[in-house]
Design a protein around this motif. Structure first.
Motif, PDB file in Angstrom:
ATOM      1  N   PHE A 110       0.839  -1.210   0.000  1.00 43.49           N
ATOM      2  CA  PHE A 110       0.000   0.000   0.000  1.00 43.49           C
ATOM      3  C   PHE A 110       0.867   1.251   0.000  1.00 43.49           C
ATOM      4  N   ILE A 111       1.936   1.253   0.814  1.00 40.50           N
ATOM      5  CA  ILE A 111       2.801   2.426   0.949  1.00 40.50           C
ATOM      6  C   ILE A 111       3.742   2.594  -0.247  1.00 40.50           C
ATOM      7  N   LEU A 112       4.400   1.492  -0.638  1.00 40.98           N
ATOM      8  CA  LEU A 112       5.442   1.567  -1.658  1.00 40.98           C
ATOM      9  C   LEU A 112       4.929   1.386  -3.082  1.00 40.98           C
ATOM     10  N   LEU A 113       3.916   0.552  -3.243  1.00 39.22           N
ATOM     11  CA  LEU A 113       3.447   0.216  -4.585  1.00 39.22           C
ATOM     12  C   LEU A 113       2.107   0.853  -4.936  1.00 39.22           C
ATOM     13  N   GLY A 114       1.488   1.494  -3.958  1.00 37.48           N
ATOM     14  CA  GLY A 114       0.208   2.151  -4.223  1.00 37.48           C
ATOM     15  C   GLY A 114      -0.947   1.187  -4.382  1.00 37.48           C
ATOM     16  N   GLU A 115      -0.759  -0.068  -3.936  1.00 35.68           N
ATOM     17  CA  GLU A 115      -1.837  -1.042  -4.032  1.00 35.68           C
ATOM     18  C   GLU A 115      -2.858  -0.805  -2.917  1.00 35.68           C
ATOM     19  N   GLY A 116      -4.117  -1.038  -3.225  1.00 39.14           N
ATOM     20  CA  GLY A 116      -5.163  -0.866  -2.231  1.00 39.14           C
ATOM     21  C   GLY A 116      -5.648  -2.205  -1.710  1.00 39.14           C
ATOM     22  N   PHE A 117      -6.511  -2.141  -0.712  1.00 37.68           N
ATOM     23  CA  PHE A 117      -7.151  -3.366  -0.234  1.00 37.68           C
ATOM     24  C   PHE A 117      -8.555  -3.028   0.237  1.00 37.68           C
ATOM     25  N   SER A 118      -9.429  -4.000   0.136  1.00 40.99           N
ATOM     26  CA  SER A 118     -10.840  -3.794   0.445  1.00 40.99           C
ATOM     27  C   SER A 118     -11.066  -3.705   1.948  1.00 40.99           C
ATOM     28  N   PRO A 119     -12.238  -3.173   2.358  1.00 41.68           N
ATOM     29  CA  PRO A 119     -12.573  -3.139   3.792  1.00 41.68           C
ATOM     30  C   PRO A 119     -12.582  -4.544   4.409  1.00 41.68           C
ATOM     31  N   VAL A 120     -13.014  -5.541   3.632  1.00 44.90           N
ATOM     32  CA  VAL A 120     -13.033  -6.922   4.130  1.00 44.90           C
ATOM     33  C   VAL A 120     -11.608  -7.392   4.410  1.00 44.90           C
ATOM     34  N   ALA A 121     -10.702  -7.065   3.490  1.00 43.62           N
ATOM     35  CA  ALA A 121      -9.293  -7.443   3.693  1.00 43.62           C
ATOM     36  C   ALA A 121      -8.725  -6.725   4.917  1.00 43.62           C
TER      37      ALA A 121
END
Length: 285
Positions: A110-121
């Motif tokens: 999330f910090i380095l690659l800008g990937e997100g994750f869902s509320p469930v995750a």
């Protein structure tokens, strides 16, 4: 059949830690890691030959090879820390901390690659963290005779495992996963034996008994068998189901530790394990 192979992948992954715990008794953990990595390396390249991905080595760029080496160094550090941790502590507590590298990987992504994750995750990550904390007792973080507790090595194992994934994501492109694993294992082997020679513990290799050596070999074979079964399961079944089943290795690891190694689990620890497993599955929804 793919479901059977997925379950076998989880079982063999669990047996890796159990066999290593038995084989590492009275053996320097770094030497034990170096010895079992020889077996893992053979299995890794066997998988490359079986899958026909060897030709891919010709097209690996210098940039990708650099990150394969960096990823291999992180993998080696993770393995060395993990086996040091299980040599000092119970497998049923070390394994959940090591597996919590998933949480750190997602945070770094999330910090380095800008990937997100869902509320469930996000909820799944929280459950995994709470579950891990429930499985740790106050005495686990206390130092003995001025030496670090096993928990320090377990946490470092998780950190380096997360870095392995991030380095792989950043710099490794167009490389078959099995070939990449085999190349990384070469780096791990070189790293482990370099440390063993620097420590001078290589001299103890001849003193490793048949029982210890046998279980270390079994640990390496279990690692290879887990990889083979996981690959076979992915060939025939949907990844959305194969991966969650493979994640059950944490559950099998704890159960085997209780049954085979006679390790004790409190009610709080069982509750923590349940939350950890639920959280792991939520990450995959």
């Amino acid at each position: 059949m793919w479901m059977l192979f997925a379950f076998l992948s989880a079982v063999f992954a669990a047996l890796t830690s159990i066999f290593a715990k038995i084989g590492i008794k009275d053996v320097d953990s770094n030497l034990a890691t170096a010895l079992r990595t020889v077996v893992v390396l053979v299995m890794a390249w066997l998988i490359v030959l079986i899958t026909g991905s060897l030709d891919g080595i010709r097209v690996i760029s210098g940039h990708t090879m650099l990150f394969l080496i960096l990823s291999g160094l992180a993998t080696g550090a993770s393995w060395l820390c993990y086996f040091k941790a299980i040599s000092l502590g119970d497998v049923n507590k070390v394994a959940p901390i090591d597996k919590s590298s998933t949480i750190l990987t997602m945070i770094l992504a999330f910090i380095l690659l800008g990937e997100g994750f869902s509320p469930v995750a996000g909820i799944g990550m929280a459950l995994m963290f709470i579950g891990t904390m429930l499985m740790i007792e106050r005495k686990d973080v206390e130092r003995k005779e001025g030496k670090p507790s096993w928990i320090v090595y377990a946490v470092l194992s998780a950190v380096f495992a997360a870095l392995t994934s991030i380095l792989g994501k950043i710099g490794i492109e167009g490389v078959d996963s099995n070939l990449g694993t085999a190349i990384r294992t070469c780096v791990v082997l070189a790293m482990a034996w370099m440390i063993v020679f620097m420590q001078g513990t290589w001299k103890q290799a001849g003193n490793v008994g048949r029982r210890n050596g046998g279980f270390l070999i079994l640990s390496g074979l279990a690692t290879g068998a887990s990889w083979l079964c996981f690959y076979r399961a992915l060939q025939e079944g949907p990844a959305s189901l194969v991966v969650p089943i493979d994640k059950l290795s944490i559950l099998f690891t704890v159960l085997f530790a209780v049954i085979v190694l006679k390790e004790r689990m409190s009610g709080k620890s069982w509750s923590g394990l349940a939350l950890f497993v639920v959280g792991t599955f939520m990450l995959l929804l």
